[in-house]
Design a protein around this motif. Structure first.
Motif, mmCIF file in Angstrom:
data_model
loop_
_atom_site.group_PDB
_atom_site.id
_atom_site.type_symbol
_atom_site.label_atom_id
_atom_site.label_comp_id
_atom_site.label_asym_id
_atom_site.label_seq_id
_atom_site.Cartn_x
_atom_site.Cartn_y
_atom_site.Cartn_z
ATOM 1 N N LEU A 266 0.810 -1.205 0.000
ATOM 2 C CA LEU A 266 0.000 0.000 0.000
ATOM 3 C C LEU A 266 0.852 1.268 0.000
ATOM 4 C CD1 LEU A 266 -2.713 -0.932 2.644
ATOM 5 C CD2 LEU A 266 -2.911 -1.029 0.154
ATOM 6 N N TYR A 267 0.402 2.258 -0.750
ATOM 7 C CA TYR A 267 0.956 3.606 -0.644
ATOM 8 C C TYR A 267 0.551 4.188 0.713
ATOM 9 C CZ TYR A 267 1.934 4.091 -5.718
ATOM 10 O OH TYR A 267 2.420 3.963 -6.987
ATOM 11 N N TYR A 268 1.337 5.098 1.221
ATOM 12 C CA TYR A 268 1.040 5.984 2.354
ATOM 13 C C TYR A 268 1.096 5.385 3.753
ATOM 14 C CZ TYR A 268 -0.431 9.880 -0.623
ATOM 15 O OH TYR A 268 -0.462 10.911 -1.523
ATOM 16 N N VAL A 269 0.813 4.114 3.951
ATOM 17 C CA VAL A 269 0.676 3.614 5.315
ATOM 18 C C VAL A 269 1.581 2.425 5.616
ATOM 19 C CG1 VAL A 269 -1.703 4.410 5.559
ATOM 20 C CG2 VAL A 269 -1.265 2.083 4.753
ATOM 21 N N ARG B 237 -14.090 2.346 -0.947
ATOM 22 C CA ARG B 237 -13.118 3.018 -0.070
ATOM 23 C C ARG B 237 -11.719 2.511 -0.378
ATOM 24 N NH1 ARG B 237 -14.937 4.529 5.022
ATOM 25 N NH2 ARG B 237 -12.901 5.551 5.122
ATOM 26 N N PHE B 238 -10.724 3.356 -0.123
ATOM 27 C CA PHE B 238 -9.331 2.931 -0.229
ATOM 28 C C PHE B 238 -8.914 2.254 1.069
ATOM 29 C CE2 PHE B 238 -8.824 6.250 -3.614
ATOM 30 C CZ PHE B 238 -8.437 5.375 -4.612
ATOM 31 N N LEU B 239 -8.236 1.120 0.948
ATOM 32 C CA LEU B 239 -7.815 0.343 2.107
ATOM 33 C C LEU B 239 -6.891 1.134 3.022
ATOM 34 C CD1 LEU B 239 -7.723 -2.274 3.722
ATOM 35 C CD2 LEU B 239 -5.977 -3.110 2.125
ATOM 36 N N HIS B 240 -5.975 1.913 2.480
ATOM 37 C CA HIS B 240 -5.045 2.644 3.349
ATOM 38 C C HIS B 240 -5.788 3.647 4.237
ATOM 39 C CE1 HIS B 240 -5.241 5.459 -0.084
ATOM 40 N NE2 HIS B 240 -4.794 6.390 0.740
ATOM 41 N N GLU B 241 -6.857 4.233 3.730
ATOM 42 C CA GLU B 241 -7.654 5.150 4.539
ATOM 43 C C GLU B 241 -8.386 4.401 5.650
ATOM 44 O OE1 GLU B 241 -10.236 7.298 1.879
ATOM 45 O OE2 GLU B 241 -8.582 8.403 0.972
ATOM 46 N N LEU B 242 -8.926 3.237 5.326
ATOM 47 C CA LEU B 242 -9.626 2.440 6.338
ATOM 48 C C LEU B 242 -8.684 2.020 7.461
ATOM 49 C CD1 LEU B 242 -11.816 0.156 4.040
ATOM 50 C CD2 LEU B 242 -12.636 1.942 5.598
ATOM 51 N N TYR C 39 -5.085 1.290 12.828
ATOM 52 C CA TYR C 39 -4.232 0.130 12.564
ATOM 53 C C TYR C 39 -2.951 0.477 11.802
ATOM 54 C CZ TYR C 39 -8.214 -2.910 13.701
ATOM 55 O OH TYR C 39 -9.248 -3.558 14.321
ATOM 56 N N ALA C 40 -2.773 1.728 11.412
ATOM 57 C CA ALA C 40 -1.617 2.086 10.588
ATOM 58 C C ALA C 40 -1.117 3.473 10.942
ATOM 59 C CB ALA C 40 -2.000 2.037 9.106
ATOM 60 N N ARG C 41 0.115 3.692 10.561
ATOM 61 C CA ARG C 41 0.703 5.033 10.679
ATOM 62 C C ARG C 41 0.932 5.571 9.265
ATOM 63 N NH1 ARG C 41 7.139 4.335 11.875
ATOM 64 N NH2 ARG C 41 7.480 2.491 10.598
ATOM 65 N N ILE C 42 0.947 6.870 9.152
ATOM 66 C CA ILE C 42 1.280 7.496 7.874
ATOM 67 C C ILE C 42 2.788 7.381 7.735
ATOM 68 C CG2 ILE C 42 1.274 9.620 6.522
ATOM 69 C CD1 ILE C 42 -1.192 10.488 8.207
ATOM 70 N N GLU D 221 -6.280 10.299 10.646
ATOM 71 C CA GLU D 221 -5.457 9.788 11.741
ATOM 72 C C GLU D 221 -5.768 10.523 13.048
ATOM 73 O OE1 GLU D 221 -0.997 8.470 11.757
ATOM 74 O OE2 GLU D 221 -1.096 10.643 12.125
ATOM 75 N N LYS D 222 -5.930 11.831 12.981
ATOM 76 C CA LYS D 222 -6.233 12.614 14.179
ATOM 77 C C LYS D 222 -7.557 12.176 14.797
ATOM 78 C CE LYS D 222 -6.669 17.320 15.889
ATOM 79 N NZ LYS D 222 -6.660 18.745 15.554
#
Length: 188
Positions: A52-55, A137-142, A148-151, A175-176
């Motif tokens: 995944l991108y981003y996370v 929805r995009f998985l990285h956003e979920l 469950y993830a960090r940026i 995230e916030k």
């Protein structure tokens, strides 16, 4: 003539979105290395390893490798991101992220990829779009929404043309909200 070094990774797509190949109705492939942010899938009729991108989701276990190294520093870094939680809590979040990803992907999903390698082949970066509670929805956003993830990792413009900076701003808000609600790693 330029010869592609890894022809088995080219895959085929019947559509595109900007610079991305679009593959519909992809399927998760059971693999021991699947986790919350990286997994194997059937994409365009071929097996691919996607990232995944981003996370970045926490590792699901502390591991020692044959060469004597381990992933303990990475797990500690992941734990620190969530407010210095314990390593055991970080790996628990990693297990929850993995289970969530597998559950969401079991129904099939769409892959958007520009075939950018993660430190070289065979893993490639991708955006993964899923049906989740009646919406695309995009998985990285979920994963961020659930805590469950960090940026952390490679950003990219979205397939719809949304810029990296605009999307990163959105992800920070997601995230916030998860942090304020003490979800996932933020609640440990």
């Amino acid at each position: 003539i330029i010869k592609w070094k890894y022809p088995h990774l080219l895959g085929e797509s019947n559509e595109s979105s900007g610079r991305y190949e679009v593959h519909r109705n992809c399927q998760l492939v059971d693999h021991r290395n699947n986790d919350g942010d990286s997994f194997h899938a059937t994409v365009g009729g071929k097996k691919e390893e996607l990232r995944l991108y981003y996370v970045d989701t926490p590792e699901s276990a502390v591991k020692k490798y044959r060469d004597g190294n381990s992933n303990i520093k990475r797990v500690q870094e992941q734990a620190n991101y969530f407010g210095a939680i314990e390593i055991d809590d970080a790996t628990l979040i990693g297990k929850e992220a993995k289970a969530f990803t597998q559950k969401v992907l079991k129904k099939g999903f769409d892959v958007y990829t520009a075939r950018e390698f993660v430190y070289g082949p065979p893993r490639i970066y991708a955006f993964i779009e899923v049906d989740y509670e009646g919406s695309k929805r995009f998985l990285h956003e979920l994963l961020l929404e659930k805590g469950y993830a960090r940026i952390h990792t490679k950003p990219s413009n979205l397939p719809d043309g949304t810029s990296q900076s605009q999307h990163l701003s959105k992800l920070k808000k997601i995230e916030k909200k998860a942090k304020t609600a003490n979800l996932g790693g933020w609640g440990k």
